[in-house]
Motif scaffolding. Structure first.
Motif, mmCIF file in Angstrom:
data_model
loop_
_atom_site.group_PDB
_atom_site.id
_atom_site.type_symbol
_atom_site.label_atom_id
_atom_site.label_comp_id
_atom_site.label_asym_id
_atom_site.label_seq_id
_atom_site.Cartn_x
_atom_site.Cartn_y
_atom_site.Cartn_z
ATOM 1 N N THR A 26 0.865 -1.463 -0.132
ATOM 2 C CA THR A 26 -0.311 -0.176 0.102
ATOM 3 C C THR A 26 0.789 1.099 0.034
ATOM 4 O OG1 THR A 26 -1.812 -0.845 0.954
ATOM 5 C CG2 THR A 26 -1.947 0.924 1.096
ATOM 6 N N THR A 27 1.706 1.231 1.042
ATOM 7 C CA THR A 27 2.964 2.349 0.987
ATOM 8 C C THR A 27 3.743 2.751 -0.581
ATOM 9 O OG1 THR A 27 3.497 1.744 3.143
ATOM 10 C CG2 THR A 27 5.296 3.643 2.313
ATOM 11 N N ALA A 28 4.157 1.218 -1.351
ATOM 12 C CA ALA A 28 4.409 1.388 -2.440
ATOM 13 C C ALA A 28 3.560 2.484 -2.836
ATOM 14 C CB ALA A 28 4.813 0.245 -2.653
ATOM 15 N N ALA A 29 2.771 1.752 -3.303
ATOM 16 C CA ALA A 29 1.431 2.242 -4.646
ATOM 17 C C ALA A 29 1.191 3.952 -4.225
ATOM 18 C CB ALA A 29 0.317 1.281 -4.293
ATOM 19 N N ALA A 30 1.433 3.950 -2.928
ATOM 20 C CA ALA A 30 0.439 5.595 -2.309
ATOM 21 C C ALA A 30 2.296 6.766 -3.084
ATOM 22 C CB ALA A 30 0.862 5.751 -1.010
ATOM 23 N N LYS A 31 3.355 5.662 -2.835
ATOM 24 C CA LYS A 31 4.734 6.899 -3.741
ATOM 25 C C LYS A 31 4.473 6.639 -5.170
ATOM 26 C CE LYS A 31 7.263 5.376 0.480
ATOM 27 N NZ LYS A 31 8.864 4.978 0.844
ATOM 28 N N GLY A 32 3.326 5.872 -5.135
ATOM 29 C CA GLY A 32 3.716 6.349 -7.373
ATOM 30 C C GLY A 32 4.253 4.897 -7.644
ATOM 31 N N LEU A 33 4.569 4.276 -6.527
ATOM 32 C CA LEU A 33 5.513 3.055 -7.680
ATOM 33 C C LEU A 33 4.774 1.948 -8.099
ATOM 34 C CD1 LEU A 33 8.268 2.830 -5.152
ATOM 35 C CD2 LEU A 33 8.674 3.740 -7.494
ATOM 36 N N THR A 34 4.502 1.138 -9.484
ATOM 37 C CA THR A 34 3.682 0.391 -9.425
ATOM 38 C C THR A 34 4.397 -0.485 -10.637
ATOM 39 O OG1 THR A 34 4.279 1.004 -11.959
ATOM 40 C CG2 THR A 34 2.300 1.855 -10.835
ATOM 41 N N GLY A 35 3.743 -1.961 -10.650
ATOM 42 C CA GLY A 35 4.412 -2.804 -11.430
ATOM 43 C C GLY A 35 5.676 -4.065 -10.158
ATOM 44 N N ALA A 42 8.143 -3.061 -1.914
ATOM 45 C CA ALA A 42 7.386 -3.705 -0.319
ATOM 46 C C ALA A 42 8.476 -5.043 -0.139
ATOM 47 C CB ALA A 42 6.098 -4.387 -0.924
ATOM 48 N N LEU A 43 8.973 -6.185 -0.317
ATOM 49 C CA LEU A 43 9.248 -7.147 -0.431
ATOM 50 C C LEU A 43 10.857 -6.813 0.695
ATOM 51 C CD1 LEU A 43 9.743 -9.997 -0.561
ATOM 52 C CD2 LEU A 43 11.167 -9.341 -2.459
ATOM 53 N N GLN A 44 12.062 -5.710 0.021
ATOM 54 C CA GLN A 44 12.468 -5.253 1.049
ATOM 55 C C GLN A 44 12.362 -4.305 2.316
ATOM 56 O OE1 GLN A 44 14.657 -2.363 -1.332
ATOM 57 N NE2 GLN A 44 15.672 -3.970 -2.650
ATOM 58 N N ASP A 45 11.140 -3.959 2.027
ATOM 59 C CA ASP A 45 10.161 -3.135 3.598
ATOM 60 C C ASP A 45 10.326 -4.387 4.581
ATOM 61 O OD1 ASP A 45 10.703 -0.313 2.905
ATOM 62 O OD2 ASP A 45 8.695 -0.005 1.666
#
Length: 124
Positions: A26-35, A42-45
């Motif tokens: 969800t955080t990655a999507a909010a930052k504008g990251l996709t795919g 997300a895996l690294q976090d």
């Protein structure tokens, strides 16, 4: 402390990792990251946050194994729930005598052709 022989994190850590990974996506999507980029972030976090909670290094590979295992288990459960007995289809009417007779002649004709002897003649 080394990774357990099963290759998965401690059992108490499993729900934590799954919840953190959902939040990290969800955080990655909010930052504008996709795919793929969002999945890697997300895996690294997730791995870094799980390391702090576990008190030992949790690798990204461990997190990925856990996620894949859960995804497979969820897919199997969903497939098992959706499998239902196929409805039995009954013919609307009994087959006619003509149709039954025709099938018999076709079946007998095939039997005669397949039962030809060495001389090539059909045995009756």
């Amino acid at each position: 402390m080394p990774t357990p022989p099963q290759g998965t994190p401690d059992r108490g850590l499993k729900p934590f990792i799954l919840a953190i990974h959902r939040e990290a996506l969800t955080t990655a999507a909010a930052k504008g990251l996709t795919g793929t980029l969002a999945q890697v972030a997300a895996l690294q976090d997730t791995a870094s946050l799980a390391t702090a909670r576990a008190g030992r290094p949790v690798t990204e590979e461990e997190v990925m194994r856990l996620l894949l295992r859960e995804r497979r288990a969820r897919g199997i459960l969903e497939a098992a729930e959706t499998v239902t007995a196929a409805p039995v289809r009954k013919p609307s009417a009994a087959p006619s005598r003509f149709r039954l007779g025709r099938w018999r002649t076709v079946a007998l004709g095939m039997a005669r052709v397949s039962s030809a002897g060495l001389a090539g003649k059909a045995r009756l």
